[in-house]
Design an enzyme around this catalytic site. Structure first.
Site, mmCIF file in Angstrom:
data_model
loop_
_atom_site.group_PDB
_atom_site.id
_atom_site.type_symbol
_atom_site.label_atom_id
_atom_site.label_comp_id
_atom_site.label_asym_id
_atom_site.label_seq_id
_atom_site.Cartn_x
_atom_site.Cartn_y
_atom_site.Cartn_z
ATOM 1 C CB ILE A 170 84.636 103.250 -51.377
ATOM 2 C CG1 ILE A 170 85.104 103.237 -49.934
ATOM 3 C CG2 ILE A 170 84.112 104.626 -51.747
ATOM 4 C CD1 ILE A 170 86.211 104.244 -49.667
ATOM 5 N N GLY A 171 84.062 101.551 -53.900
ATOM 6 C CA GLY A 171 83.834 101.612 -55.341
ATOM 7 C C GLY A 171 84.827 100.741 -56.092
ATOM 8 C CG ASP A 177 93.593 108.533 -64.426
ATOM 9 O OD1 ASP A 177 92.906 108.933 -65.389
ATOM 10 O OD2 ASP A 177 93.216 107.621 -63.666
ATOM 11 C CB VAL A 193 88.501 102.139 -53.619
ATOM 12 C CG1 VAL A 193 88.931 103.075 -52.498
ATOM 13 C CG2 VAL A 193 89.284 102.425 -54.889
ATOM 14 N N GLY A 245 87.136 100.803 -59.506
ATOM 15 C CA GLY A 245 87.651 101.640 -60.586
ATOM 16 C C GLY A 245 88.531 100.833 -61.502
ATOM 17 C CG ASP A 266 93.524 107.448 -58.066
ATOM 18 O OD1 ASP A 266 93.963 106.867 -57.067
ATOM 19 O OD2 ASP A 266 92.362 107.307 -58.477
ATOM 20 C CG PHE A 269 93.562 102.121 -60.001
ATOM 21 C CD1 PHE A 269 94.777 102.424 -60.578
ATOM 22 C CD2 PHE A 269 92.621 103.114 -59.850
ATOM 23 C CE1 PHE A 269 95.046 103.702 -60.995
ATOM 24 C CE2 PHE A 269 92.897 104.399 -60.261
ATOM 25 C CZ PHE A 269 94.100 104.695 -60.837
HETATM 26 P P1 ADP Z 1 87.823 106.378 -60.318
HETATM 27 O O1 ADP Z 1 88.890 107.373 -59.958
HETATM 28 O O2 ADP Z 1 87.792 106.109 -61.779
HETATM 29 O O3 ADP Z 1 86.484 106.769 -59.757
HETATM 30 P P2 ADP Z 1 88.997 104.677 -58.318
HETATM 31 O O4 ADP Z 1 89.369 103.241 -58.327
HETATM 32 O O5 ADP Z 1 90.114 105.655 -58.151
HETATM 33 O O6 ADP Z 1 88.195 104.962 -59.647
HETATM 34 O O7 ADP Z 1 87.958 104.930 -57.144
HETATM 35 C C1 ADP Z 1 86.846 104.107 -56.912
HETATM 36 C C2 ADP Z 1 85.930 104.784 -55.908
HETATM 37 O O8 ADP Z 1 86.576 104.978 -54.646
HETATM 38 C C3 ADP Z 1 85.468 106.172 -56.338
HETATM 39 O O9 ADP Z 1 84.115 106.338 -55.965
HETATM 40 C C4 ADP Z 1 86.331 107.101 -55.549
HETATM 41 O O10 ADP Z 1 85.696 108.337 -55.337
HETATM 42 C C5 ADP Z 1 86.534 106.335 -54.253
HETATM 43 N N1 ADP Z 1 87.815 106.706 -53.625
HETATM 44 C C6 ADP Z 1 89.054 106.567 -54.167
HETATM 45 N N2 ADP Z 1 90.013 107.010 -53.332
HETATM 46 C C7 ADP Z 1 89.375 107.473 -52.227
HETATM 47 C C8 ADP Z 1 89.807 108.091 -50.990
HETATM 48 N N3 ADP Z 1 91.098 108.325 -50.728
HETATM 49 N N4 ADP Z 1 88.863 108.450 -50.096
HETATM 50 C C9 ADP Z 1 87.554 108.222 -50.350
HETATM 51 N N5 ADP Z 1 87.080 107.645 -51.465
HETATM 52 C C10 ADP Z 1 87.964 107.269 -52.407
HETATM 53 MG MG MG Z 2 90.464 107.497 -58.788
#
Ligand code: ADP
Ligand code: MG
Length: 344
Positions: A64-65, A177, A72, A67, A194, A69
């Site tokens: 999905i992405g 955060d 994801v 970040g 988060d 951490f």
């Molecule tokens: P950030 O919060 O800085 O965007 P993250 O690592 O938390 O970085 O998230 C990375 C990506 O995954 C983001 O696009 C976020 O919206 C998506 N994401 C995180 N947690 C979830 C979740 N529980 N359900 C759907 N998408 C998520």
């Molecule tokens: Mg996040």
């Protein structure tokens, strides 16, 4: 002695008192404690196992992405889930820290908080599993889609954030955060994610290039003056930034500003300029913000230079409740387009 202090990860300086972790778990036999202590902090041995998801039970779907951490993934574990695979320094201390954080997450049950389902504790695949949010983040709504929320909708969103945050704080958890990227909107319902993960992620900062100040974009404007002033000291592993309930309230103020203005405070300014101004107690001017006195007062209270002057979320809920509500009447004298919100 089963009493541990969780202060480093979950509580503020002001409430740095030792807490007992799950007294109902105290019936662990000594033999069990001895065999388990290699995997879990001793005080959590039995209850932690309930939340341990074996890595081979997790089905990974698409990324999905990425970040701070780590990555994801969309995944499957008894239904659709989000799997947050943490990149971290593989040392014993971090692993212990992570386990303490997990002990915190499982205490959270609130409508406006993401559902924590479990964690994968395999040192090679450290991951957190939560429900998958089907909605968009406030960041996507505000900054990418340029959605405009009317005042009623804005207030309702802020109230829901305050409800979730008030609950976290009542449980002694500091989010650390809070930002529009960590707030999802699902059919009008706010879901915060988060919380409390920051302590794990700070280890990623160590990979930064020595010549950069290592500040991810879009992060600074959520940091309270007391944190900004400590940024330079944030070099070693052991040094904690002074996050607190009050610094969460400051971050909430910035989200309130984003909802009202559709942009971040100090937009387009370089990090050094923001650090200098915020550290000195300067705030984003509100002259161009068309909003009532009460609405701006909430902003100024949350952004108070002194942490002690910032309201808590109970008070914020009270202030938000008192904001005048415009009736969404759709009579001929109130054309529909005037009351249309981003989601209606
Ligand atoms: P950030 O919060 O800085 O965007 P993250 O690592 O938390 O970085 O998230 C990375 C990506 O995954 C983001 O696009 C976020 O919206 C998506 N994401 C995180 N947690 C979830 C979740 N529980 N359900 C759907 N998408 C998520
Ligand atoms: Mg996040």
């Amino acid at each position: 002695d089963r009493t541990v202090s969780m202060s480093g990860s979950t509580s503020t300086d002001s409430d740095r008192t030792p807490v007992r972790v799950d007294s109902q778990d105290s019936q662990v036999s000594d033999t069990e404690t001895v065999t388990e202590c290699h995997r879990w902090p001793r005080q959590n041995s039995l209850s932690m196992r309930e939340w341990d998801i074996p890595h081979d039970e997790l089905k990974f779907d698409k990324l999905i992405g990425i970040g701070r951490f780590g990555k994801v993934f969309r995944g499957y574990w008894h239904g659709d889930v989000a799997i947050k695979v943490l990149k971290y320094l593989k040392d014993e201390k971090t692993l212990e820290h992570f386990k303490m954080e997990v002990a915190t997450f499982r205490k959270t049950r609130h409508e406006n908080l993401i559902l924590f389902m479990g964690a994968c504790m395999n040192p090679d695949h450290l991951a957190i599993v939560t429900s998958l949010s089907k909605g968009d983040t406030l960041y996507t709504h505000i900054h990418l889609r340029k959605d405009k929320f009317n005042m009623n909708k804005t207030t309702i969103i802020a109230q829901q954030i305050s409800q979730g945050m008030g609950y976290l704080h009542a449980k002694g958890i500091v989010h650390k955060d809070l930002k529009s990227k960590n707030i999802f909107l699902e059919n009008g319902k706010v879901v915060i994610t988060d919380f409390g993960l920051f302590s794990v992620t700070k280890l990623c900062f160590e990979n930064r290039k020595p010549d950069s100040i290592g500040i991810p974009p879009g992060w600074l404007c959520y940091l309270a003056p007391e944190i900004v002033r400590n940024l330079h000291a944030h070099q070693s592993h052991d040094e904690e930034l002074p996050f607190s309930k009050a610094s969460d309230v400051y971050a909430f103020g910035t989200v309130w500003y984003e909802l009202l203005c559709g942009e971040w405070p100090f937009k387009t300014q370089p990090p050094e300029a923001i650090i200098w101004q915020v550290g000195k107690g300067m705030k984003q001017p509100l002259a161009n913000l068309q909003a009532s006195r009460d609405v701006k007062d909430i902003l100024m209270l949350c952004w108070s230079f002194r942490a002690g002057e910032r309201p808590d979320f109970i008070r914020l809920l009270n202030l938000l409740e008192k904001l005048p509500k415009k009736r969404l009447a759709r009579s001929p004298s109130h054309p529909i387009h005037l009351s249309r919100s981003a989601e209606s």
